[in-house]
Design a protein around this motif. Sequence first.
Motif, PDB file in Angstrom:
ATOM      1  N   ASP A  92       0.007   9.106   3.946  1.00 28.71           N
ATOM      2  CA  ASP A  92      -0.551   8.667   5.227  1.00 28.71           C
ATOM      3  C   ASP A  92      -0.138   7.238   5.560  1.00 28.71           C
ATOM      4  O   ASP A  92       0.216   6.925   6.707  1.00 28.71           O
ATOM      5  CB  ASP A  92      -2.079   8.784   5.207  1.00 28.71           C
ATOM      6  CG  ASP A  92      -2.547  10.223   5.118  1.00 28.71           C
ATOM      7  OD1 ASP A  92      -1.754  11.105   5.490  1.00 28.71           O
ATOM      8  OD2 ASP A  92      -3.684  10.459   4.677  1.00 28.71           O
ATOM      9  N   GLU A  93      -0.176   6.371   4.561  1.00 28.16           N
ATOM     10  CA  GLU A  93       0.215   4.978   4.794  1.00 28.16           C
ATOM     11  C   GLU A  93       1.697   4.875   5.117  1.00 28.16           C
ATOM     12  O   GLU A  93       2.113   4.099   5.985  1.00 28.16           O
ATOM     13  CB  GLU A  93      -0.114   4.145   3.549  1.00 28.16           C
ATOM     14  CG  GLU A  93       0.093   2.658   3.721  1.00 28.16           C
ATOM     15  CD  GLU A  93      -0.874   2.035   4.704  1.00 28.16           C
ATOM     16  OE1 GLU A  93      -0.539   0.971   5.260  1.00 28.16           O
ATOM     17  OE2 GLU A  93      -1.965   2.612   4.903  1.00 28.16           O
ATOM     18  N   ARG A 116       3.293   3.323   8.644  1.00 29.82           N
ATOM     19  CA  ARG A 116       4.281   2.243   8.694  1.00 29.82           C
ATOM     20  C   ARG A 116       5.624   2.750   9.222  1.00 29.82           C
ATOM     21  O   ARG A 116       6.338   2.018   9.920  1.00 29.82           O
ATOM     22  CB  ARG A 116       4.447   1.628   7.304  1.00 29.82           C
ATOM     23  CG  ARG A 116       3.181   0.951   6.792  1.00 29.82           C
ATOM     24  CD  ARG A 116       3.402   0.362   5.411  1.00 29.82           C
ATOM     25  NE  ARG A 116       2.186  -0.235   4.893  1.00 29.82           N
ATOM     26  CZ  ARG A 116       1.827  -1.499   5.100  1.00 29.82           C
ATOM     27  NH1 ARG A 116       2.610  -2.270   5.823  1.00 29.82           N
ATOM     28  NH2 ARG A 116       0.715  -1.986   4.582  1.00 29.82           N
ATOM     29  N   ASN A 161       0.809  -1.219   0.000  1.00 27.43           N
ATOM     30  CA  ASN A 161       0.000   0.000   0.000  1.00 27.43           C
ATOM     31  C   ASN A 161       0.842   1.268   0.000  1.00 27.43           C
ATOM     32  O   ASN A 161       0.394   2.308   0.458  1.00 27.43           O
ATOM     33  CB  ASN A 161      -0.922   0.006   1.226  1.00 27.43           C
ATOM     34  CG  ASN A 161      -1.919  -1.130   1.207  1.00 27.43           C
ATOM     35  OD1 ASN A 161      -2.377  -1.524   0.133  1.00 27.43           O
ATOM     36  ND2 ASN A 161      -2.245  -1.666   2.367  1.00 27.43           N
TER      37      ASN A 161
END
Length: 508
Positions: free
Chosen positions: A280-281, A285, A269
């Motif tokens: 944002d992802e 992470r 992602n």
Amino acid sequence: MRIGSMHQFTEHHRYYTFRDFSLSAVDRKMIGLIYQSMIGAFAAGLYHLLYQQVADDRVGYSELEPQRKLLLGLGLEMHERGRQELVNQASRLEAVGLLQVTRLGVPDNDDVVYEYEVVKPLSPDEFFNSPHLTLLLRDKVGKHSVIALRESFYAKEADELAGAELTRENITVPFYELFRLNTQGFDAELEQALTEVAPARQAAAKPQSTETAGIQYGEIIMRFPRNSRNRQFVERLRGNEEAMGQLNYVAYKYSLTVVDVCRLLDEDNAFSSNGELLLDELQLRGNQMFRQDRKRNDERERLYGRMEAFKADQAKSEGGSDDMPDEVGVLAEFYMEVPVQLAGRCDIHQYNMLMRNEPHTRFIARFFKGAVPDDFIRQFDKFDLNYRMQGAVINVLIHYVFGLLDSKRLNKGIIDSIANNMLVQGIESFEQAVGYVREQMQVEQEKDRRREGGGAAAAPRRNGGSAAASKGRRKPLIPIMQEAPSGTPLTDEEMEEIRRMARKLDGK
């Protein structure tokens, strides 16, 4: 240039060039010695041809003309092979960051226009700080030639100054010490005129270098796996300064290395279906990796701290030295009361001397009849080894937590919040910690006093419904049924009579 069909790229299609800079002598030397060695003379000639479409003393756009002019200027034939050669040479310029080509579609028309944006060559410092460009130049001309080329761009400092240790003092005169501006009024006419004559296309602002990890595209692409499904998206980051700026910000924010960034970009992602970077992802992470690394580092530091303490104790026992560190006295004004758990085992003077001078590992054991739980040991070891909190301050924290706070409120979160508050306030000594505990106790007493006063004042407020209604209260006060005082318990005969009446009312 990615051209699907050569019918979309002919000599009849129109083009224009755009540039927002002017070449200096150093820039021309960079193109002639550095870039030309990597891309060839033909591509360097195409760069100069596109650059000269706009007058040398101006910046902006060239005239809209058919691409026949480019083919004739390069000596290429008007057929598919000539156009393919133009595409190949333009692709070489794009690969080293000297050109960006955009295809513009005209609405309601099949005609397209090509925009050739000429990019300024990198300065010597920027070029040789880019690993992928430096390695490409090394493959073309050799290692020793690269060293000689870099030295050719710098004028050496005088030997007399290079070997001396000199003090540097900035004596530059700032602007407002020499000039005074008329700030009485705002010239709206000048601002409007400047806005009207301003170019429609402004130069792209350079990303800020203050909050960045300094990771270059070349460092990422060299370490990124070739067989990854995200390889095509990572290759698009070349020349995308906005995406690289976002990536560097995430790396700077969470202290990530180039290997960590490559690992993040290889996740499922990391990119959208269109190849856009999902910030944002990545931050989510990156935060997870940061917390995991920090947890491992904290555990490692605590382990090393315990090992060093064990070695020191072992060396002391082998050396036969029983010298104890000098005890520090406690003034009477900083005495803390002996908690209930230790009442009768020591007086107030002995207790405060222990709290001031004893290690926290031994001091906390006095509050437990048996062994101290491992959770508390690890928690206070974290304050000592990771947070660098003083031993006397930790003992005052133990006194406050185990001796003064309500045992029902005691948990790891409460202890962490108190320790974090002490660290934020910069408490580094025994006296400061005692003052903090006394302030907190006063706050707790004030809360209890308010709570007790609130219960006594609740009854008069219940009868103030008319006053509240006169002030426009929307919700009426609902009377609360008072709890009936408990009397003598009912007998079996009375309970049976109640059940009989209930069945009769139910119709059974």
